[in-house]
Design a protein around this motif. Sequence first.
Motif, PDB file in Angstrom:
ATOM      1  N   PRO A 158       0.933  -1.068   0.054  1.00 23.15           N
ATOM      2  CA  PRO A 158       0.137  -0.101  -0.027  1.00 23.15           C
ATOM      3  C   PRO A 158       1.092   1.291   0.032  1.00 23.15           C
ATOM      4  CG  PRO A 158       0.165  -0.812   2.219  1.00 23.15           C
ATOM      5  CD  PRO A 158       0.670  -2.046   1.247  1.00 23.15           C
ATOM      6  N   PRO A 159       0.340   2.328  -0.312  1.00 24.90           N
ATOM      7  CA  PRO A 159       1.245   3.604  -0.367  1.00 24.90           C
ATOM      8  C   PRO A 159       1.040   4.124   0.971  1.00 24.90           C
ATOM      9  CG  PRO A 159      -1.326   4.047  -1.221  1.00 24.90           C
ATOM     10  CD  PRO A 159      -1.140   2.446  -1.157  1.00 24.90           C
ATOM     11  N   SER A 160       2.154   4.955   1.219  1.00 23.12           N
ATOM     12  CA  SER A 160       2.337   5.720   2.457  1.00 23.12           C
ATOM     13  C   SER A 160       1.034   6.523   2.520  1.00 23.12           C
ATOM     14  CB  SER A 160       3.687   6.558   2.473  1.00 23.12           C
ATOM     15  OG  SER A 160       4.838   5.985   2.398  1.00 23.12           O
ATOM     16  N   TYR A 161       0.501   6.494   3.985  1.00 27.16           N
ATOM     17  CA  TYR A 161      -0.569   7.148   4.233  1.00 27.16           C
ATOM     18  C   TYR A 161      -0.991   7.380   5.806  1.00 27.16           C
ATOM     19  CZ  TYR A 161      -5.731   8.086   4.321  1.00 27.16           C
ATOM     20  OH  TYR A 161      -6.944   8.439   4.458  1.00 27.16           O
ATOM     21  N   GLN A 162      -1.253   8.556   6.167  1.00 26.53           N
ATOM     22  CA  GLN A 162      -1.428   8.660   7.560  1.00 26.53           C
ATOM     23  C   GLN A 162      -2.913   9.794   7.515  1.00 26.53           C
ATOM     24  OE1 GLN A 162       1.642   9.538  10.474  1.00 26.53           O
ATOM     25  NE2 GLN A 162       3.149   9.320   8.789  1.00 26.53           N
ATOM     26  N   ALA A 163      -3.712   9.220   8.491  1.00 28.02           N
ATOM     27  CA  ALA A 163      -4.966  10.209   8.559  1.00 28.02           C
ATOM     28  C   ALA A 163      -5.555   9.742  10.237  1.00 28.02           C
ATOM     29  CB  ALA A 163      -6.061   9.686   7.458  1.00 28.02           C
ATOM     30  N   ALA A 164      -6.274  10.819  10.407  1.00 29.05           N
ATOM     31  CA  ALA A 164      -6.928  10.485  11.634  1.00 29.05           C
ATOM     32  C   ALA A 164      -8.376  10.905  11.650  1.00 29.05           C
ATOM     33  CB  ALA A 164      -6.277  11.480  12.822  1.00 29.05           C
ATOM     34  N   PHE A 165      -9.283  10.336  12.011  1.00 33.05           N
ATOM     35  CA  PHE A 165     -10.837  10.563  11.940  1.00 33.05           C
ATOM     36  C   PHE A 165     -11.200  10.542  13.288  1.00 33.05           C
ATOM     37  CE2 PHE A 165      -9.408   8.284   8.376  1.00 33.05           C
ATOM     38  CZ  PHE A 165      -9.666   8.918   7.294  1.00 33.05           C
ATOM     39  N   ILE A 166     -11.336  12.033  13.943  1.00 35.60           N
ATOM     40  CA  ILE A 166     -11.726  12.078  15.279  1.00 35.60           C
ATOM     41  C   ILE A 166     -13.086  11.809  15.333  1.00 35.60           C
ATOM     42  CG2 ILE A 166     -11.582  13.659  16.992  1.00 35.60           C
ATOM     43  CD1 ILE A 166      -8.906  12.478  16.423  1.00 35.60           C
ATOM     44  N   ALA A 167     -14.042  12.449  14.519  1.00 33.08           N
ATOM     45  CA  ALA A 167     -15.333  12.298  14.432  1.00 33.08           C
ATOM     46  C   ALA A 167     -15.824  10.883  14.247  1.00 33.08           C
ATOM     47  CB  ALA A 167     -16.128  13.303  13.553  1.00 33.08           C
ATOM     48  N   SER A 168     -14.918   9.923  13.886  1.00 30.89           N
ATOM     49  CA  SER A 168     -15.593   8.544  13.579  1.00 30.89           C
ATOM     50  C   SER A 168     -15.118   7.577  14.614  1.00 30.89           C
ATOM     51  CB  SER A 168     -15.151   8.272  12.179  1.00 30.89           C
ATOM     52  OG  SER A 168     -15.711   9.036  11.198  1.00 30.89           O
ATOM     53  N   GLY A 169     -15.221   7.897  15.853  1.00 27.06           N
ATOM     54  CA  GLY A 169     -14.722   7.276  16.775  1.00 27.06           C
ATOM     55  C   GLY A 169     -13.253   6.976  17.019  1.00 27.06           C
ATOM     56  N   GLY A 170     -12.463   8.251  16.831  1.00 28.18           N
ATOM     57  CA  GLY A 170     -11.061   8.164  17.067  1.00 28.18           C
ATOM     58  C   GLY A 170     -10.292   7.000  16.044  1.00 28.18           C
ATOM     59  N   TYR A 171     -10.727   7.005  14.993  1.00 27.87           N
ATOM     60  CA  TYR A 171     -10.103   6.148  14.046  1.00 27.87           C
ATOM     61  C   TYR A 171      -8.613   6.786  13.408  1.00 27.87           C
ATOM     62  CZ  TYR A 171     -11.027   2.533  10.714  1.00 27.87           C
ATOM     63  OH  TYR A 171     -11.106   1.163   9.860  1.00 27.87           O
ATOM     64  N   ASN A 172      -7.535   6.044  13.713  1.00 27.72           N
ATOM     65  CA  ASN A 172      -6.233   6.641  13.329  1.00 27.72           C
ATOM     66  C   ASN A 172      -5.369   5.639  12.526  1.00 27.72           C
ATOM     67  OD1 ASN A 172      -3.149   7.304  13.506  1.00 27.72           O
ATOM     68  ND2 ASN A 172      -4.212   8.984  14.935  1.00 27.72           N
ATOM     69  N   VAL A 173      -5.025   5.970  11.348  1.00 28.23           N
ATOM     70  CA  VAL A 173      -4.454   5.019  10.182  1.00 28.23           C
ATOM     71  C   VAL A 173      -2.939   5.575   9.745  1.00 28.23           C
ATOM     72  CG1 VAL A 173      -4.764   3.958   8.178  1.00 28.23           C
ATOM     73  CG2 VAL A 173      -6.939   4.793   9.264  1.00 28.23           C
ATOM     74  N   LYS A 174      -2.029   4.570   9.947  1.00 29.64           N
ATOM     75  CA  LYS A 174      -0.703   5.025   9.631  1.00 29.64           C
ATOM     76  C   LYS A 174      -0.412   3.621   8.318  1.00 29.64           C
ATOM     77  CE  LYS A 174       0.785   7.690  13.284  1.00 29.64           C
ATOM     78  NZ  LYS A 174       1.696   7.514  14.464  1.00 29.64           N
ATOM     79  N   VAL A 175       0.268   4.158   7.330  1.00 28.47           N
ATOM     80  CA  VAL A 175       1.086   3.244   6.448  1.00 28.47           C
ATOM     81  C   VAL A 175       2.496   3.939   6.271  1.00 28.47           C
ATOM     82  CG1 VAL A 175       1.162   1.968   4.353  1.00 28.47           C
ATOM     83  CG2 VAL A 175      -0.873   2.176   5.392  1.00 28.47           C
ATOM     84  N   ILE A 176       3.389   3.208   7.110  1.00 28.76           N
ATOM     85  CA  ILE A 176       4.938   3.890   7.227  1.00 28.76           C
ATOM     86  C   ILE A 176       5.885   3.105   6.744  1.00 28.76           C
ATOM     87  CG2 ILE A 176       3.858   5.799   8.953  1.00 28.76           C
ATOM     88  CD1 ILE A 176       5.117   3.850  11.122  1.00 28.76           C
ATOM     89  N   TYR A 177       6.878   3.751   6.085  1.00 31.74           N
ATOM     90  CA  TYR A 177       8.103   2.901   5.710  1.00 31.74           C
ATOM     91  C   TYR A 177       9.259   3.544   6.161  1.00 31.74           C
ATOM     92  CZ  TYR A 177       4.928   0.646   2.454  1.00 31.74           C
ATOM     93  OH  TYR A 177       3.700  -0.118   1.683  1.00 31.74           O
ATOM     94  N   THR A 178      10.240   2.784   6.530  1.00 35.15           N
ATOM     95  CA  THR A 178      11.763   3.189   7.087  1.00 35.15           C
ATOM     96  C   THR A 178      12.542   2.570   6.578  1.00 35.15           C
ATOM     97  OG1 THR A 178      10.370   3.740   8.993  1.00 35.15           O
ATOM     98  CG2 THR A 178      12.805   3.883   9.152  1.00 35.15           C
TER      99      THR A 178
END
Length: 399
Positions: A158-178
């Motif tokens: 998957p591509p790098s991706y970061q997002a937080a959805f506070i209004a949707s139950g505190g949904y926090n998503v990270k796709v990270i590469y190092t």
Amino acid sequence: MSVTALDASSLLPAYTPPAVVPSYLPEPGNGERLIERAPHSKSRRATGNYIKKCGRDTVVLTDQDATAEMPTYGRQAHINGFVSMDKRELVLKVVLTVKGKIEVAISEGESVSKTVVDEHCTLWPSQNHGGSMCPSTVPFSTMLPAKFEDGKGSYPLPPSYQAAFIASGGYNVKVIYTLSIAVVRTRKLNFMSTKNTTSVPFNYVPRTRPSRAIQPFVSGFFADIKLMPEEWRQTTALVSPRPKSTLPPVHIHLFIPAAEIFALGDTVPFHVQLTGAVASLRAFLPDPSHKGPEIQVSLLRQLIAGQTSSVRFAAAHATLASAPPGVHAPDSDEHASLDWAGELHCGPVIQVGSFDAGVLKMQDFIVVDIFPAAGTKSEFARVRHSHPIRIVTDSWPDT
């Protein structure tokens, strides 16, 4: 005639592959000429260096934008560079590690975690170092895998991706590469060793383009659909009246470009048509003094993590304009249509395209929402019609 088999090893010289893949320039050099060029995006390959220093060690990644905050790599890209070290006489080992991970945390307690890349490579000592001292500069080259396994199937990274959805139950998503370079050194006065690790987060951006171009309106929708019907995709949904109503149903027709795959920067034309009995269509317009039917067309994204957790959000809204013909027939048994046209733009809120990584999916839809007329008790309820599409990174090449 007899044929004698020859031993290739006795004819061909020995070949040793280079430790680092050589760099290539986008334009011919002296003594070179361009024979043929395939259509490409207008972006040029970066030729700068990304530099990260940590203590005694410096990691340099080549073929990067020197002004970027983070290096970027595409599908199955080669990560090329070198590590420069002080006190090389104390170096025991140099190890390269590339990691990629999906992390989803939800405030209700559910979480999803999946490693998609975990590769290690010992840069030094090499197999043929012969007991020599570690050089002050050690080059490296490693290629990102195209896919990963999760026990249920094989999926693209998957591509790098970061997002937080506070209004949707505190949904926090990270796709990270190092990428990490660990240098192990011995101490002069004892047998203990120290390890210095230089970590470099990087963006993974796999590029994809549609299989065909978007056909814009040329002579107006009704003329174009007759001249080029193969360039448009039509989907239909039924709008039923409320249970006690005697009105016939209304049909929704959504027309979008036949590619159904659109780039982040594309403008997507569409046409919405309501067809049915005049009496049913006039139920949306009971009185000129009242507000008529409100129609919204939007791009909806759905992020699914694991088996049950998901969040939806509108990524773009279109501006619609009425298109003829309208409802003018006096006989309620006759059929007529209401038409709207518009365009969708992805907008800056969308940073990545659609993807499916098994435990994490990003799906996209063009959604038509119809709100019956206000000011009176409508015989029709609100209706939502959606059609799946795919968002990709690059547009169809013009040349």
